[in-house]
Design a protein around this motif. Structure first.
Motif, PDB file in Angstrom:
ATOM      1  N   GLU A 194       0.824  -1.204   0.000  1.00  0.00           N
ATOM      2  CA  GLU A 194       0.000   0.000   0.000  1.00  0.00           C
ATOM      3  C   GLU A 194       0.862   1.260   0.000  1.00  0.00           C
ATOM      4  O   GLU A 194       0.513   2.261  -0.651  1.00  0.00           O
ATOM      5  CB  GLU A 194      -0.945  -0.004   1.205  1.00  0.00           C
ATOM      6  CG  GLU A 194      -2.016  -1.071   1.114  1.00  0.00           C
ATOM      7  CD  GLU A 194      -3.151  -0.888   2.109  1.00  0.00           C
ATOM      8  OE1 GLU A 194      -4.211  -1.526   1.934  1.00  0.00           O
ATOM      9  OE2 GLU A 194      -2.993  -0.097   3.069  1.00  0.00           O
ATOM     10  N   LYS A 208      -7.372   1.275  -7.011  1.00  0.00           N
ATOM     11  CA  LYS A 208      -8.053  -0.012  -6.986  1.00  0.00           C
ATOM     12  C   LYS A 208      -7.595  -0.922  -5.845  1.00  0.00           C
ATOM     13  O   LYS A 208      -8.393  -1.671  -5.285  1.00  0.00           O
ATOM     14  CB  LYS A 208      -7.847  -0.737  -8.320  1.00  0.00           C
ATOM     15  CG  LYS A 208      -8.519  -0.079  -9.515  1.00  0.00           C
ATOM     16  CD  LYS A 208      -8.222  -0.857 -10.786  1.00  0.00           C
ATOM     17  CE  LYS A 208      -8.871  -0.211 -12.008  1.00  0.00           C
ATOM     18  NZ  LYS A 208      -8.533  -0.950 -13.257  1.00  0.00           N
ATOM     19  N   GLU A 209      -6.310  -0.862  -5.493  1.00  0.00           N
ATOM     20  CA  GLU A 209      -5.736  -1.923  -4.657  1.00  0.00           C
ATOM     21  C   GLU A 209      -5.492  -1.545  -3.201  1.00  0.00           C
ATOM     22  O   GLU A 209      -5.346  -2.434  -2.367  1.00  0.00           O
ATOM     23  CB  GLU A 209      -4.424  -2.402  -5.293  1.00  0.00           C
ATOM     24  CG  GLU A 209      -4.621  -3.021  -6.668  1.00  0.00           C
ATOM     25  CD  GLU A 209      -3.322  -3.521  -7.278  1.00  0.00           C
ATOM     26  OE1 GLU A 209      -2.337  -3.694  -6.524  1.00  0.00           O
ATOM     27  OE2 GLU A 209      -3.288  -3.714  -8.508  1.00  0.00           O
ATOM     28  N   SER A 219      -8.087  -2.812   0.156  1.00  0.00           N
ATOM     29  CA  SER A 219      -8.970  -3.764  -0.511  1.00  0.00           C
ATOM     30  C   SER A 219      -9.733  -4.588   0.520  1.00  0.00           C
ATOM     31  O   SER A 219      -9.397  -4.604   1.711  1.00  0.00           O
ATOM     32  CB  SER A 219      -8.145  -4.702  -1.401  1.00  0.00           C
ATOM     33  OG  SER A 219      -7.315  -5.527  -0.584  1.00  0.00           O
ATOM     34  N   GLN A 220     -10.737  -5.302   0.062  1.00  0.00           N
ATOM     35  CA  GLN A 220     -11.490  -6.173   0.960  1.00  0.00           C
ATOM     36  C   GLN A 220     -10.602  -7.279   1.522  1.00  0.00           C
ATOM     37  O   GLN A 220     -10.769  -7.698   2.675  1.00  0.00           O
ATOM     38  CB  GLN A 220     -12.683  -6.779   0.208  1.00  0.00           C
ATOM     39  CG  GLN A 220     -13.793  -5.786  -0.101  1.00  0.00           C
ATOM     40  CD  GLN A 220     -14.343  -5.134   1.159  1.00  0.00           C
ATOM     41  OE1 GLN A 220     -14.668  -5.810   2.140  1.00  0.00           O
ATOM     42  NE2 GLN A 220     -14.438  -3.808   1.141  1.00  0.00           N
ATOM     43  N   THR A 221      -9.635  -7.721   0.742  1.00  0.00           N
ATOM     44  CA  THR A 221      -8.700  -8.734   1.220  1.00  0.00           C
ATOM     45  C   THR A 221      -7.864  -8.201   2.375  1.00  0.00           C
ATOM     46  O   THR A 221      -7.622  -8.898   3.370  1.00  0.00           O
ATOM     47  CB  THR A 221      -7.779  -9.191   0.074  1.00  0.00           C
ATOM     48  OG1 THR A 221      -8.564  -9.718  -0.987  1.00  0.00           O
ATOM     49  CG2 THR A 221      -6.812 -10.260   0.552  1.00  0.00           C
ATOM     50  N   SER A 222      -7.452  -6.941   2.257  1.00  0.00           N
ATOM     51  CA  SER A 222      -6.653  -6.337   3.323  1.00  0.00           C
ATOM     52  C   SER A 222      -7.485  -6.117   4.579  1.00  0.00           C
ATOM     53  O   SER A 222      -7.001  -6.326   5.699  1.00  0.00           O
ATOM     54  CB  SER A 222      -6.068  -5.001   2.839  1.00  0.00           C
ATOM     55  OG  SER A 222      -5.201  -5.209   1.749  1.00  0.00           O
TER      56      SER A 222
END
Length: 751
Positions: free
Chosen positions: A162, A392-393, A396-399
């Motif tokens: 990030e 975009k990154e 994120s939902q993954t993070s």
């Protein structure tokens, strides 16, 4: 301060190559050292010194209303010769906006200096990247509480990604200091009191943030700056900037190892020197430390950066230099390559060289290290970032899912009388009360508990007035206490959110700002609130949120259950609700010892055995909660230890094993901990030392045999001669659930 909007009319390639052809240092096919050898002789003395200075973006790096780069005249003047780096450009704007700003800023910097040398953009990481719009993780002390290095590696991998996406290159983190004094306001920025645990956390944090080193040149990650070298967390009285008095043996055996691992194993790009001194020698002017140990012994070839303004402070604060110029020379000789922020330190170097030309050799040494770092990061060849990817990154939902996963593994169950937790999801009314209650807590709890439970929520009162410099504890609000007690009385269960806010534990900055404390009891009327709610006869659950260890004697006595959350991520309330309602069993363990009283300090589990000979009048012996402690909804039993042999030699190993069984009714994780005690030593030895741990998941009724290898390296210590020794004798090994509870066996080291 005047500001100028910077417009870009030319393509980036034209800007770089205008008025000059391609030179060897611009050739990515050459080795880094070959490129540096070509560039360094081309630079003027003033250009070299510019590569030894960092300034903060708050002096005039910003975006205008149209999102274009705007620089103050002061910044423009500073960038004419190039710069080592800039701290926190774009920290208050979105990741995409920051990426755009930093691209434009880098283009401007490379255009403005003769050789197109890029700058390092530097951030920090205490809850993830310290910048707007990034994933907010729990604090490093939370990471330590997980006892899960692999999880910590994944957290810092996100931090590195990030940060790079928004155009950053270095991070003044992680802290490799040990924190053993809860008076110290910066306690939560580090990984706890133990050398081994801190080493494992630091290793994985650095490897994560640097993309296991290969992510640096690939442009996906940033470089780490391990800090504060060395002993900073050991300041006397827990007061920032105070002296550090620590034995050379303790320094070598306990304080150095996390830094040594950061250099040798994790290959950290940077090291930051400590604010303080060590036994009277100021760290910023200590060549034995910054060159002898760091470079000559450990082989570090990255750069050393000062903590903010600390080279100049050798003169006007530490008072070990006769003049500002003498302070600059002292820092340079010691091995500090970059001066952070100061205008009254390395700025004097060009004039100093005129009087003593030999100084330039040391300047070349430092500039070489800075240029090496920039080339390792690939900045000469790929200085820009993809703005669309940042949008975009980042976050994120993954993070966010990772942040919650880390929260769930860091929450520590300190008390659970009569299995108060987990709470059943049936029709109940629950009061959420107390000064550490968040606005979003009720919504998060409702989402997990379902509609059959009714919640009422009221923070009631603040702990402090929120003044950033010197906050004040607010007077007791009796009406608020009555109101909260009434809500608890009308509910079936009361969950109290207590501990400390961001103002009761913070960094004590140099100028009129306090963050350290002389006492460690919870401030304000928190204990009184606990007593009043307890008197109602309702179940009392306490959720602790704090940034320093607190002596929670009243809470420990009165509460039916206590969950310690330290400083969780932005997903923390959801994680707490999942633990409270039994979706996940708590598995965090204390990374510090919790004392009963400030009068017990210094107090950590691995202190020398002789420290435990006598207690104190009118105080129960031992800690309130020991290092490594943490309960579970599972129930773990340990079989007796099995050793692969009764003796070992300097060239052999012993394997220690025990079977751990979950005899409870819920799947749960347990941290199996390995401690070793040297029974007889040529110098007084620690009571015990953590030498290994493994976090395991067991279903109800499931067993697992956990094994550790005991190596000769684990048994080494600094002996009478101040050299590492491996001594013949008896050792006790303990494997268990905390530093106080486990199964033991003995073995002997024979030479």
């Amino acid at each position: 301060m005047k500001n100028r909007v910077i417009l870009f009319f030319l393509g980036f390639g034209l800007l770089l190559n205008a008025q000059r052809g391609k030179m060897p240092y611009q050739d990515a096919n050459l080795s880094i050292e070959e490129r540096i050898n070509d560039l360094l002789p081309r630079m003027s003395l003033e250009e070299k010194v510019a590569q030894m200075r960092i300034f903060h973006a708050n002096i005039g790096v910003e975006s205008d209303e149209k999102g274009r780069l705007k620089l103050s005249d002061r910044v423009i003047e500073k960038l004419k010769l190039g710069i080592a780096g800039i701290k926190n450009p774009g920290e208050h704007i979105s990741p995409a906006a920051a990426a755009k700003l930093n691209n434009e800023l880098q283009q401007y910097i490379m255009k403005s200096n003769r050789w197109g040398i890029p700058a390092l953009f530097v951030t920090e990481s205490y809850n993830g990247v310290d910048a707007a719009g990034c994933t907010k993780f729990g604090r490093p002390i939370n990471s330590a509480a997980t006892f899960n290095p692999e999880l910590v590696n994944r957290i810092w991998d996100v931090v590195g990604r990030e940060a790079r996406l928004r155009g950053m290159h270095m991070c003044h983190s992680p802290e490799a200091d040990l924190v053993r004094d809860p008076r110290f306001g910066r306690m939560s920025e580090a990984f706890g009191e133990d050398t081994y645990l801190t080493t494992q956390m630091v290793l994985n944090a650095i490897k994560g943030v640097q993309g296991d080193y290969k992510g640096l040149g690939e442009g996906t990650h940033i470089g780490a700056v391990a800090k504060h070298f060395a002993g900073y967390g050991q300041v006397l009285g827990g007061r920032n900037f105070a002296a550090v008095e620590i034995s050379p043996r303790t320094l070598i055996d306990e304080i150095y190892p996390p830094f040594e691992a950061a250099v040798k194993e994790a290959r950290t790009l940077g090291i930051m020197a400590s604010h303080g001194d060590i036994n009277g020698v100021a760290s910023h002017g200590n060549p034995e430390l910054l060159t002898g140990v760091l470079r000559d012994q450990w082989g570090f070839d990255g750069y050393v950066v000062s903590d903010s303004n600390d080279i100049a402070r050798l003169y006007y604060f530490m008072k070990v230099a006769e003049s500002p110029e003498a302070a600059a020379l002292m820092g340079l000789v010691a091995g500090i390559d970059i001066d952070l922020y100061a205008e009254d330190s390395y700025a004097y170097l060009p004039e100093m060289v005129k009087k003593d030309p030999s100084i330039e050799k040391m300047i070349d040494r430092s500039v070489r290290r800075v240029l090496r770092t920039k080339m390792r990061l690939g900045l000469f060849d790929n200085p820009l970032v993809d703005v669309k990817k940042a949008e975009k990154e980042v976050r994120s939902q993954t993070s966010l899912a990772l942040a919650q996963e880390a929260d769930l593994e860091s929450i520590i169950l300190l008390k659970n009388e009569a299995n108060t937790l987990p709470l059943a999801k049936n029709k109940k009314k629950i009061a959420l009360i107390g000064p550490l209650l968040n606005q979003e807590t009720q919504e998060a709890f409702q989402a997990i508990a379902g509609e059959d439970i009714t919640f009422v929520a009221d923070k009631g009162f603040e702990l402090t007035d929120g003044k950033k410099g010197v906050p004040n504890v607010l007077p007791t609000d009796e009406k608020a206490l009555d109101r909260l007690t009434g809500l608890a009385n009308d509910a079936d269960v009361a969950i109290l959110f207590l501990g400390g806010d961001e103002f009761t534990a913070k960094e004590a900055y140099f100028n009129n700002a306090l963050g350290d404390r002389a006492t460690i009891e919870p401030v304000g009327p928190q204990d009184e609130l606990v007593r009043r709610v307890k008197a109602l006869g309702k179940p009392v659950i306490i959720v602790l949120k704090h940034r320093r260890t607190l002596a929670i004697n009243v809470m420990a006595k009165e509460a039916d259950a206590i969950l310690d959350g330290w400083d969780l991520s932005e997903m923390g309330d959801t994680a707490l609700a999942k633990v409270i309602f039994g979706e996940v069993s708590p598995s965090g363990k204390l990374p510090v010892t919790v004392p009963r009283s400030i009068g017990q300090l210094p107090f950590h589990y691995s202190m020398k055995e002789i420290n435990n000979k006598k207690g104190y009048l009118f105080l129960e012996d031992g800690p309130l909660y020991p290092f490594g402690y943490g309960l579970s909804y599972g129930n773990f039993t340990y079989d007796d230890i099995q050793l692969s042999g009764a003796t070992m030699t300097p060239t052999s190993e012993i394997t220690v094993s025990t079977k751990v069984t979950n005899t409870g009714s819920m799947a749960a994780k347990e941290v199996v901990q390995l401690y070793i005690k040297d029974e007889i030593g040529s110098v007084t030895r620690p009571d015990k030392e953590l030498k290994g741990f493994e976090k395991i998941l067991l279903n109800p009724g499931e067993s697992k045999t956990v094994s550790f290898k005991i190596t000769p390296k684990m048994l080494e210590f600094t002996g009478l001669s101040m050299k590492k020794v491996l001594e013949e004798g008896d050792y006790t090994v303990m494997v268990g659930t905390s530093s106080k509870e486990g199964v033991t066996a003995r073995f002997r080291l024979e030479k």
